[in-house]
Design a protein around this motif. Structure first.
Motif, PDB file in Angstrom:
ATOM      1  N   ASP A   1       0.832  -1.199   0.000  1.00 56.40           N
ATOM      2  CA  ASP A   1       0.000   0.000   0.000  1.00 56.40           C
ATOM      3  C   ASP A   1       0.868   1.251   0.000  1.00 56.40           C
ATOM      4  O   ASP A   1       2.100   1.175  -0.032  1.00 56.40           O
ATOM      5  CB  ASP A   1      -0.963  -0.006   1.197  1.00 56.40           C
ATOM      6  N   SER A   2       0.244   2.426   0.009  1.00 55.24           N
ATOM      7  CA  SER A   2       0.968   3.690  -0.071  1.00 55.24           C
ATOM      8  C   SER A   2       1.926   3.857   1.111  1.00 55.24           C
ATOM      9  O   SER A   2       1.677   3.380   2.217  1.00 55.24           O
ATOM     10  CB  SER A   2      -0.024   4.852  -0.089  1.00 55.24           C
ATOM     11  N   ARG A   3       3.031   4.559   0.834  1.00 52.05           N
ATOM     12  CA  ARG A   3       4.006   4.908   1.853  1.00 52.05           C
ATOM     13  C   ARG A   3       4.272   6.408   1.785  1.00 52.05           C
ATOM     14  O   ARG A   3       4.134   7.027   0.732  1.00 52.05           O
ATOM     15  CB  ARG A   3       5.327   4.151   1.643  1.00 52.05           C
ATOM     16  N   GLU A   4       4.685   6.990   2.912  1.00 53.08           N
ATOM     17  CA  GLU A   4       5.072   8.393   2.928  1.00 53.08           C
ATOM     18  C   GLU A   4       6.359   8.565   3.720  1.00 53.08           C
ATOM     19  O   GLU A   4       6.678   7.760   4.597  1.00 53.08           O
ATOM     20  CB  GLU A   4       3.961   9.280   3.506  1.00 53.08           C
ATOM     21  N   GLN A   5       7.114   9.623   3.363  1.00 54.35           N
ATOM     22  CA  GLN A   5       8.369   9.932   4.031  1.00 54.35           C
ATOM     23  C   GLN A   5       8.510  11.433   4.227  1.00 54.35           C
ATOM     24  O   GLN A   5       7.978  12.235   3.452  1.00 54.35           O
ATOM     25  CB  GLN A   5       9.560   9.442   3.204  1.00 54.35           C
ATOM     26  N   LEU A   6       9.238  11.786   5.274  1.00 52.21           N
ATOM     27  CA  LEU A   6       9.593  13.182   5.540  1.00 52.21           C
ATOM     28  C   LEU A   6      11.091  13.183   5.837  1.00 52.21           C
ATOM     29  O   LEU A   6      11.531  12.608   6.831  1.00 52.21           O
ATOM     30  CB  LEU A   6       8.813  13.728   6.732  1.00 52.21           C
ATOM     31  N   THR A   7      11.884  13.794   4.969  1.00 52.75           N
ATOM     32  CA  THR A   7      13.337  13.702   5.084  1.00 52.75           C
ATOM     33  C   THR A   7      13.996  15.073   5.019  1.00 52.75           C
ATOM     34  O   THR A   7      13.474  16.002   4.405  1.00 52.75           O
ATOM     35  CB  THR A   7      13.924  12.852   3.936  1.00 52.75           C
ATOM     36  N   ILE A   8      15.134  15.167   5.671  1.00 53.34           N
ATOM     37  CA  ILE A   8      16.003  16.329   5.499  1.00 53.34           C
ATOM     38  C   ILE A   8      17.183  15.896   4.657  1.00 53.34           C
ATOM     39  O   ILE A   8      17.799  14.862   4.925  1.00 53.34           O
ATOM     40  CB  ILE A   8      16.477  16.920   6.847  1.00 53.34           C
ATOM     41  N   CYS A   9      17.464  16.656   3.606  1.00 52.43           N
ATOM     42  CA  CYS A   9      18.483  16.251   2.641  1.00 52.43           C
ATOM     43  C   CYS A   9      19.269  17.446   2.134  1.00 52.43           C
ATOM     44  O   CYS A   9      18.856  18.591   2.288  1.00 52.43           O
ATOM     45  CB  CYS A   9      17.847  15.547   1.453  1.00 52.43           C
ATOM     46  N   GLY A  10      20.417  17.168   1.524  1.00 50.26           N
ATOM     47  CA  GLY A  10      21.238  18.245   0.999  1.00 50.26           C
ATOM     48  C   GLY A  10      22.148  17.768  -0.115  1.00 50.26           C
ATOM     49  O   GLY A  10      22.264  16.563  -0.387  1.00 50.26           O
ATOM     50  N   ILE A  11      22.784  18.743  -0.755  1.00 51.02           N
ATOM     51  CA  ILE A  11      23.800  18.457  -1.774  1.00 51.02           C
ATOM     52  C   ILE A  11      25.067  19.198  -1.373  1.00 51.02           C
ATOM     53  O   ILE A  11      25.036  20.418  -1.159  1.00 51.02           O
ATOM     54  CB  ILE A  11      23.385  18.924  -3.173  1.00 51.02           C
ATOM     55  N   ASN A  12      26.166  18.481  -1.260  1.00 57.28           N
ATOM     56  CA  ASN A  12      27.466  19.063  -0.931  1.00 57.28           C
ATOM     57  C   ASN A  12      28.406  18.920  -2.116  1.00 57.28           C
ATOM     58  O   ASN A  12      28.420  17.883  -2.784  1.00 57.28           O
ATOM     59  CB  ASN A  12      28.087  18.371   0.279  1.00 57.28           C
ATOM     60  N   GLU A  13      29.202  19.961  -2.355  1.00 57.07           N
ATOM     61  CA  GLU A  13      30.173  19.945  -3.456  1.00 57.07           C
ATOM     62  C   GLU A  13      31.582  20.011  -2.889  1.00 57.07           C
ATOM     63  O   GLU A  13      31.842  20.750  -1.931  1.00 57.07           O
ATOM     64  CB  GLU A  13      29.930  21.125  -4.396  1.00 57.07           C
ATOM     65  N   PHE A  14      32.495  19.243  -3.486  1.00 56.68           N
ATOM     66  CA  PHE A  14      33.871  19.177  -3.013  1.00 56.68           C
ATOM     67  C   PHE A  14      34.813  19.872  -3.996  1.00 56.68           C
ATOM     68  O   PHE A  14      34.513  19.998  -5.185  1.00 56.68           O
ATOM     69  CB  PHE A  14      34.298  17.719  -2.815  1.00 56.68           C
ATOM     70  N   SER A  15      35.953  20.286  -3.483  1.00 63.00           N
ATOM     71  CA  SER A  15      36.922  21.019  -4.307  1.00 63.00           C
ATOM     72  C   SER A  15      37.496  20.173  -5.429  1.00 63.00           C
ATOM     73  O   SER A  15      38.005  20.710  -6.419  1.00 63.00           O
ATOM     74  CB  SER A  15      38.060  21.552  -3.425  1.00 63.00           C
ATOM     75  N   ASN A  16      37.434  18.852  -5.310  1.00 64.71           N
ATOM     76  CA  ASN A  16      37.971  17.978  -6.361  1.00 64.71           C
ATOM     77  C   ASN A  16      36.946  17.690  -7.460  1.00 64.71           C
ATOM     78  O   ASN A  16      37.187  16.859  -8.333  1.00 64.71           O
ATOM     79  CB  ASN A  16      38.469  16.668  -5.756  1.00 64.71           C
ATOM     80  N   GLY A  17      35.785  18.366  -7.392  1.00 67.18           N
ATOM     81  CA  GLY A  17      34.767  18.157  -8.398  1.00 67.18           C
ATOM     82  C   GLY A  17      33.753  17.090  -8.054  1.00 67.18           C
ATOM     83  O   GLY A  17      32.862  16.794  -8.858  1.00 67.18           O
ATOM     84  N   GLY A  18      33.876  16.522  -6.864  1.00 67.64           N
ATOM     85  CA  GLY A  18      32.939  15.493  -6.434  1.00 67.64           C
ATOM     86  C   GLY A  18      31.712  16.078  -5.758  1.00 67.64           C
ATOM     87  O   GLY A  18      31.679  17.258  -5.378  1.00 67.64           O
ATOM     88  N   TYR A  19      30.705  15.229  -5.578  1.00 65.33           N
ATOM     89  CA  TYR A  19      29.452  15.642  -4.951  1.00 65.33           C
ATOM     90  C   TYR A  19      28.976  14.574  -3.971  1.00 65.33           C
ATOM     91  O   TYR A  19      29.212  13.382  -4.172  1.00 65.33           O
ATOM     92  CB  TYR A  19      28.358  15.858  -5.993  1.00 65.33           C
ATOM     93  N   LEU A  20      28.282  15.032  -2.935  1.00 69.42           N
ATOM     94  CA  LEU A  20      27.623  14.139  -1.991  1.00 69.42           C
ATOM     95  C   LEU A  20      26.165  14.570  -1.880  1.00 69.42           C
ATOM     96  O   LEU A  20      25.869  15.701  -1.502  1.00 69.42           O
ATOM     97  CB  LEU A  20      28.284  14.200  -0.616  1.00 69.42           C
ATOM     98  N   ILE A  21      25.268  13.667  -2.254  1.00 76.18           N
ATOM     99  CA  ILE A  21      23.831  13.879  -2.098  1.00 76.18           C
ATOM    100  C   ILE A  21      23.395  13.009  -0.922  1.00 76.18           C
ATOM    101  O   ILE A  21      23.619  11.800  -0.940  1.00 76.18           O
ATOM    102  CB  ILE A  21      23.075  13.467  -3.373  1.00 76.18           C
ATOM    103  N   TRP A  22      22.814  13.596   0.087  1.00 76.34           N
ATOM    104  CA  TRP A  22      22.564  12.849   1.321  1.00 76.34           C
ATOM    105  C   TRP A  22      21.183  13.158   1.899  1.00 76.34           C
ATOM    106  O   TRP A  22      20.567  14.166   1.569  1.00 76.34           O
ATOM    107  CB  TRP A  22      23.631  13.181   2.378  1.00 76.34           C
ATOM    108  N   GLY A  23      20.720  12.265   2.772  1.00 75.45           N
ATOM    109  CA  GLY A  23      19.439  12.492   3.419  1.00 75.45           C
ATOM    110  C   GLY A  23      19.190  11.497   4.529  1.00 75.45           C
ATOM    111  O   GLY A  23      19.792  10.427   4.571  1.00 75.45           O
TER     112      GLY A  23
END
Length: 233
Positions: free
Chosen positions: A115-137
């Motif tokens: 059946d249906s599910r719901e979520q409430l999350t806190i998330c962000g996007i971080n950028e690094f000096s080497n050109g990398g990224y972290l997407i987290w939550g």
């Protein structure tokens, strides 16, 4: 220490084999943090420009999400967080520069007997000096339930851990992706039934991402200005 168990693919696969599937390897750790839901890790190499924002858009934008998530009903940003300086201070400046942050809501449709599910999350996007990224939550706690939208409540799913790391290769023409998720579906459905569903869903996400990045020319500003933040796996 618990060890990763390979459930699909191999790091020793040939280039030809890797190009035939969207994910190189899928691994898991059972009962991580003494929780019933397994911790899953998906790894792949993608051709194209390393930019974390388009990958995040596949998760946070409803129309992009519909391209791979057959269960999605709605996903939107409920509460944007604008004080990014405080967020970076709280992280101790150890995880790059957090340039997107917010609290989002996600609801799925019934599918395959779930059946249906719901979520409430806190998330962000971080950028690094080497050109990398972290997407987290991570899932918000019960004492934040007043932030849920009005209406009838459905079964709560919980992303205990969610992170996606993008790291450019030395050539600059490709990048490594590691997608980690510990998702508790909720209800009484056993994990041996839900894990294959989650795995297939992430494979579809990677397929969409592969197709997109193979043509992407790195228009970061246009993409960043086009969407608000919402990341709900």
């Amino acid at each position: 220490d618990r060890q990763w168990k390979t459930i699909e693919g191999s790091s020793k696969s040939s280039d030809h084999q890797r190009k035939r599937r969207p994910v190189d390897t899928i691994e898991k750790i059972d009962n991580f943090q003494n929780l019933e839901a397994p911790l899953l890790r998906f790894r792949s190499t993608m051709d194209g420009v390393c930019d974390g924002v388009p990958f995040a858009n596949f998760i946070m934008d409803l129309e992009e999400r519909k391209k791979w998530d057959v269960q999605i009903e709605n996903v939107y940003e409920a509460y944007p967080i604008h004080d990014l300086e405080v967020a970076n201070v709280a992280m101790g400046f150890n995880y790059g520069d957090c340039f997107r942050l917010g609290v989002g809501y996600c609801k799925t449709k019934p599918n395959l007997g779930i059946d249906s599910r719901e979520q409430l999350t806190i998330c962000g996007i971080n950028e690094f000096s080497n050109g990398g990224y972290l997407i987290w939550g991570t899932e918000m706690k019960e004492w934040h339930d007043h932030l849920l939208p009005p209406g009838k409540r459905v079964t709560r799913a919980r992303s205990h851990i969610f992170s996606t790391t993008l790291l450019p290769t030395e050539s600059g023409n490709s990048f490594e992706v590691e997608y980690v998720l510990q998702l508790e579906i909720g209800g009484k459905i056993p994990n041996f039934l839900t894990t294959p569903i989650v795995t297939d869903s992430v494979k579809r996400l990677f397929k969409c991402a592969h197709d997109f990045y193979s043509e992407y020319q790195g228009q970061k500003d246009e993409i960043r200005n086009g969407y608000s933040l919402l990341l709900t796996p």
